[in-house]
Write an enzyme that holds these catalytic residues in place. Structure first.
Site, PDB file in Angstrom:
ATOM      1  N   GLY A 264       0.819  -1.205   0.000  1.00 16.97           N
ATOM      2  CA  GLY A 264       0.000   0.000   0.000  1.00 16.97           C
ATOM      3  C   GLY A 264       0.855   1.258   0.000  1.00 16.97           C
ATOM      4  O   GLY A 264       0.617   2.195  -0.772  1.00 16.97           O
ATOM      5  N   HIS A 265       1.863   1.282   0.870  1.00 14.38           N
ATOM      6  CA  HIS A 265       2.801   2.411   0.876  1.00 14.38           C
ATOM      7  C   HIS A 265       3.531   2.510  -0.461  1.00 14.38           C
ATOM      8  O   HIS A 265       3.735   3.607  -0.995  1.00 14.38           O
ATOM      9  CB  HIS A 265       3.829   2.254   1.995  1.00 14.38           C
TER      10      HIS A 265
ATOM     11  N   GLN B 140       0.101  10.719  18.642  1.00 14.58           N
ATOM     12  CA  GLN B 140      -1.174  10.222  18.136  1.00 14.58           C
ATOM     13  C   GLN B 140      -1.548   8.875  18.753  1.00 14.58           C
ATOM     14  O   GLN B 140      -2.578   8.299  18.410  1.00 14.58           O
ATOM     15  CB  GLN B 140      -1.169  10.111  16.613  1.00 14.58           C
TER      16      GLN B 140
ATOM     17  N   GLY C  55      -3.267   7.142   1.801  1.00 19.11           N
ATOM     18  CA  GLY C  55      -4.159   6.049   1.447  1.00 19.11           C
ATOM     19  C   GLY C  55      -5.556   6.275   1.989  1.00 19.11           C
ATOM     20  O   GLY C  55      -5.735   6.839   3.077  1.00 19.11           O
TER      21      GLY C  55
ATOM     22  N   ASP D 243      -7.262   4.868   5.670  1.00 20.44           N
ATOM     23  CA  ASP D 243      -7.447   5.776   6.805  1.00 20.44           C
ATOM     24  C   ASP D 243      -8.332   6.937   6.344  1.00 20.44           C
ATOM     25  O   ASP D 243      -7.872   8.083   6.225  1.00 20.44           O
ATOM     26  CB  ASP D 243      -6.093   6.267   7.307  1.00 20.44           C
TER      27      ASP D 243
ATOM     28  N   VAL E 223      -5.230  -0.566  -0.966  1.00 21.51           N
ATOM     29  CA  VAL E 223      -4.554  -1.731  -1.552  1.00 21.51           C
ATOM     30  C   VAL E 223      -4.842  -2.928  -0.661  1.00 21.51           C
ATOM     31  O   VAL E 223      -4.671  -2.859   0.570  1.00 21.51           O
ATOM     32  CB  VAL E 223      -3.044  -1.488  -1.688  1.00 21.51           C
TER      33      VAL E 223
END
Length: 283
Positions: free
Chosen positions: A36-37, A61, A147, A150, A176
């Site tokens: 995905g990255h 976070q 992406g 999130d 992805v």
């Protein structure tokens, strides 16, 4: 490929690139990169003259009892993937420099940060908005890629950039998935083999909802029940939330339409996974 740890050095390189008229593409991550990255980085390579990847596990976070200390890290592997994707600069700042003694400023995107993950992870999106603002000021990107897995994070950052008139284009990229449908996530590494199989209930629930919507179902109550029954049938799954929201405002949605967001967070064992789909759009 250059690996840079210093904020001052990163800013100096960004300013030099700007003076030369170069376009900077940026992919901010917490590392432990996956396909995905890599998809974001490959897209970023087409969007800029200089491609910057940041790797920073952002402590502000994470809430109490969350997985900051055990969050997966593998810098050697991350750099190998970065090189394969054509990254020019990997920016890996230290927390002590990002948040030095006396640091007391935060960014809050009020309404969009409240529901969904914001409800179960108080303060999470303040931490996200703050670190992304800092990273934008350090890297000075023309375009930043995130992406859509999130989804709420992307909505918060997009709103923040608009509200603060930040000179960066925020682009959301498709989720992805593994060949069996599980959304790619660094936290998938926590899953045992049986848990990995159990986690597929998220994707099955999404496919069921999309199928029913395509067949004409418009009641989010009935769509919710269909998804709920699939996830509740999996003994290892504990639902954090399963909701239908307006895809722009994140307000609750009672009648499904094109653009309605189905968002879910489910714990499989000790691992919290999120996924989503936007009805009427490609999966």
């Amino acid at each position: 490929m250059n690996i840079i740890n210093s904020i001052a050095d990163m800013q100096a390189l960004a300013l030099a690139a700007k003076r030369e008229g170069k376009r900077i593409a940026f992919v901010p991550t917490m590392g432990f990169l996956h396909e995905g990255h890599a998809s974001l980085l490959c897209e970023g390579r087409t969007r800029g003259d200089l491609l910057v990847l940041s790797i920073f596990v952002n402590p502000i976070q994470f809430g109490q009892n969350e997985d900051l200390d055990r969050y997966p890290r593998d810098m050697e592997r991350d750099c190998r993937i970065a090189r394969e994707c054509g990254v020019d600069i990997v920016f890996t700042p230290e927390a002590a420099e990002m948040y030095p003694q006396g640091f007391q400023t935060s960014i809050s995107v009020r309404e969009l940060s409240q529901p969904l993950c914001g409800d179960s992870r108080p303060g999470h999106f303040d931490g996200v908005a703050t670190v992304v603002t800092k990273l934008f000021n350090i890297v000075m990107p023309d375009v930043a890629l995130f992406g859509r897995k999130d989804y709420q994070q992307l909505a918060v950052i997009t709103r923040m950039v608009a509200d603060l008139s930040l000179p960066v284009l925020v682009e959301g990229m498709p989720i992805v998935r593994e060949t069996d449908g599980l959304a790619m996530s660094s936290r998938n590494a926590y899953l045992s083999a049986p848990e990995r199989e159990s986690a597929l209930c998220l994707y099955r629930s999404i496919c069921t909802v999309r199928k029913q919507y395509a067949a004409g179902e418009r009641s989010t109550g009935r769509l919710h029940q269909a998804a709920l029954s699939i996830i509740q049938a999996e003994p290892a799954a504990v639902i954090d939330y399963l909701e239908f929201r307006d895809g722009t405002t994140l307000e609750p949605s009672f009648t499904a339409a094109d653009g309605t967001l189905m968002a879910l967070a489910v714990r499989i064992g000790k691992t919290r996974l999120i996924d989503n789909t936007v009805l009427g759009k490609e999966l």
